[in-house]
Design a protein around this motif. Structure first.
Motif, PDB file in Angstrom:
ATOM      1  N   UNK A   1       0.840  -1.203   0.000  1.00  0.00           N
ATOM      2  CA  UNK A   1       0.000   0.000   0.000  1.00  0.00           C
ATOM      3  C   UNK A   1       0.869   1.244   0.000  1.00  0.00           C
ATOM      4  N   UNK A   2       1.893   1.251   0.826  1.00  0.00           N
ATOM      5  CA  UNK A   2       2.766   2.419   0.916  1.00  0.00           C
ATOM      6  C   UNK A   2       3.535   2.634  -0.385  1.00  0.00           C
ATOM      7  N   UNK A   3       3.895   1.566  -1.051  1.00  0.00           N
ATOM      8  CA  UNK A   3       4.576   1.711  -2.338  1.00  0.00           C
ATOM      9  C   UNK A   3       3.646   2.319  -3.373  1.00  0.00           C
ATOM     10  N   UNK A   4       2.378   1.885  -3.379  1.00  0.00           N
ATOM     11  CA  UNK A   4       1.423   2.409  -4.356  1.00  0.00           C
ATOM     12  C   UNK A   4       1.101   3.874  -4.098  1.00  0.00           C
ATOM     13  N   UNK A   5       1.063   4.266  -2.822  1.00  0.00           N
ATOM     14  CA  UNK A   5       0.660   5.633  -2.474  1.00  0.00           C
ATOM     15  C   UNK A   5       1.837   6.579  -2.290  1.00  0.00           C
ATOM     16  N   UNK A   6       3.052   6.094  -2.536  1.00  0.00           N
ATOM     17  CA  UNK A   6       4.244   6.913  -2.287  1.00  0.00           C
ATOM     18  C   UNK A   6       4.270   8.175  -3.132  1.00  0.00           C
ATOM     19  N   UNK A   7       3.672   8.133  -4.306  1.00  0.00           N
ATOM     20  CA  UNK A   7       3.703   9.297  -5.198  1.00  0.00           C
ATOM     21  C   UNK A   7       2.908  10.465  -4.665  1.00  0.00           C
ATOM     22  N   UNK A   8       1.990  10.208  -3.741  1.00  0.00           N
ATOM     23  CA  UNK A   8       1.229  11.309  -3.139  1.00  0.00           C
ATOM     24  C   UNK A   8      -0.144  11.496  -3.749  1.00  0.00           C
ATOM     25  N   UNK A   9      -0.228  11.943  -5.007  1.00  0.00           N
ATOM     26  CA  UNK A   9      -1.547  12.191  -5.596  1.00  0.00           C
ATOM     27  C   UNK A   9      -2.446  10.963  -5.646  1.00  0.00           C
TER      28      UNK A   9
END
Length: 341
Positions: free
Chosen positions: A230-238
């Motif tokens: 989850x953190x890898x997928x959401x790392x980009x922010x937007x």
């Protein structure tokens, strides 16, 4: 005093909480054999509680269960018939195989008292109608008697909900003794914000902010790998902050009649007594918002309860777009082809 972090959507808050607990935990907790990383005292706020859904490929969710749990609460139910059908794991919370005691929050909030007096929810709304700026509209769930038995299998995680009407908006504050940031938090915020939106409709108020306080916010060590995805997928922010789909808005005239009607039809679908087409549901005396909720249960009946039956693609197409996206990731082959994977 520092104000709690505010987020535009739960998806954004979820990613931030998960990252904070996994990277900055202060304790390794081993309560009842559930090893976890823990933060003591965690708070966040949602600016728009309608943005309650997750749309992450790394964290597929079941939108049917989300609505089933919220309706189970609103119905003031303790029995396993409804909730156990959509999540068999909930049966482990029962002593007698029939009812749930502690985590049946709705029975403590929405059910009338044994003496026939109105429910805590009804009394809280009556108070807010009489005293619009009251601080007393608190819905207690955790009781002193819950501590009588050490090792009780089903102790309420929810301490209580507080409703605050201010300047034409209904705000809600939730108090939790404990929350699993990867598991229970997702379902809890969905149900509690839906309850908040329903209360706002009954009071004729606009939907205000939602604040979530937790004594022990934790992530199970067994879930760290999934949390990492989850953190890898959401790392980009937007990706974490921007909802993929507009949040559905509960009609301002939603009433208890609508809740009871949906519960009645859900039972018919759950027990496979009926099969509804898109046109059948459209003909019911329900706003489109609640028709789409009912279509979730019909879709679940086709996809899961009766997997040998063909899937009605028109039913799937009529779902709220965000829910259909979640279906496609939860049951990809079945949704795409109408056959068992």
């Amino acid at each position: 005093m520092i104000a709690p972090a505010a987020f535009p959507s739960f998806q954004c808050a979820y990613a931030a909480v998960l990252r904070h607990v996994t990277e900055n935990y202060t304790h390794v907790n081993t309560a009842r054999g559930n090893d976890s990383h823990e933060i003591i005292g965690a708070t966040f706020r949602l600016i728009d509680p309608r943005q309650r859904a997750l749309h992450l490929t790394s964290r597929p969710v079941n939108p049917v269960y989300h609505h089933a749990e919220a309706l189970w609460y609103l119905g003031g139910l303790r029995n396993l018939d409804l909730i156990g059908h959509y999540a068999s794991r909930r049966r482990a919370d029962s002593r007698d195989g029939t009812t749930i005691e502690g985590s049946s929050y709705g029975a403590r909030i929405f059910a009338p008292r044994p003496d026939g007096a109105p429910s805590a929810f009804d009394r809280a709304l009556e108070l807010l109608r009489a005293e619009k700026d009251s601080k007393r509209a608190y819905l207690p769930v955790f009781e002193a008697g819950d501590l009588d038995e050490i090792g009780h299998p089903d102790l309420p995680c929810l301490v209580g909900l507080q409703l605050l009407a201010r300047d034409g908006y209904l705000h809600m504050v939730t108090y939790m003794r404990a929350n699993d940031a990867n598991r229970g938090l997702v379902c809890d915020v969905y149900s509690f914000t839906l309850i908040q939106e329903f209360a706002a409709a009954l009071l004729g108020l606009r939907l205000g902010s939602y604040t979530h306080h937790v004594g022990s916010m934790h992530v199970g060590i067994r879930d760290l790998e999934r949390a990492g995805r989850v953190l890898a997928e959401t790392a980009a922010g937007p990706v974490a902050a921007a909802p993929l789909f507009p949040a559905p808005v509960m009609p301002a005239d939603t009433s208890w009649r609508h809740i009871r009607t949906v519960l009645e039809h859900e039972e018919l679908l759950r027990t496979n007594q009926v099969r509804y087409t898109r046109a059948d549901v459209a003909a019911l005396d329900l706003p489109r918002y609640w028709q789409r909720v009912l279509l979730l249960f019909e879709a679940h009946r086709q996809l899961v309860t009766c997997p040998a039956d063909p899937v009605d693609q028109q039913v799937l197409e009529a779902l709220e777009p965000g829910a259909r996206w979640q279906f496609e990731r939860r049951w990809p082959t079945r949704v795409a082809t109408g056959v068992i994977a």
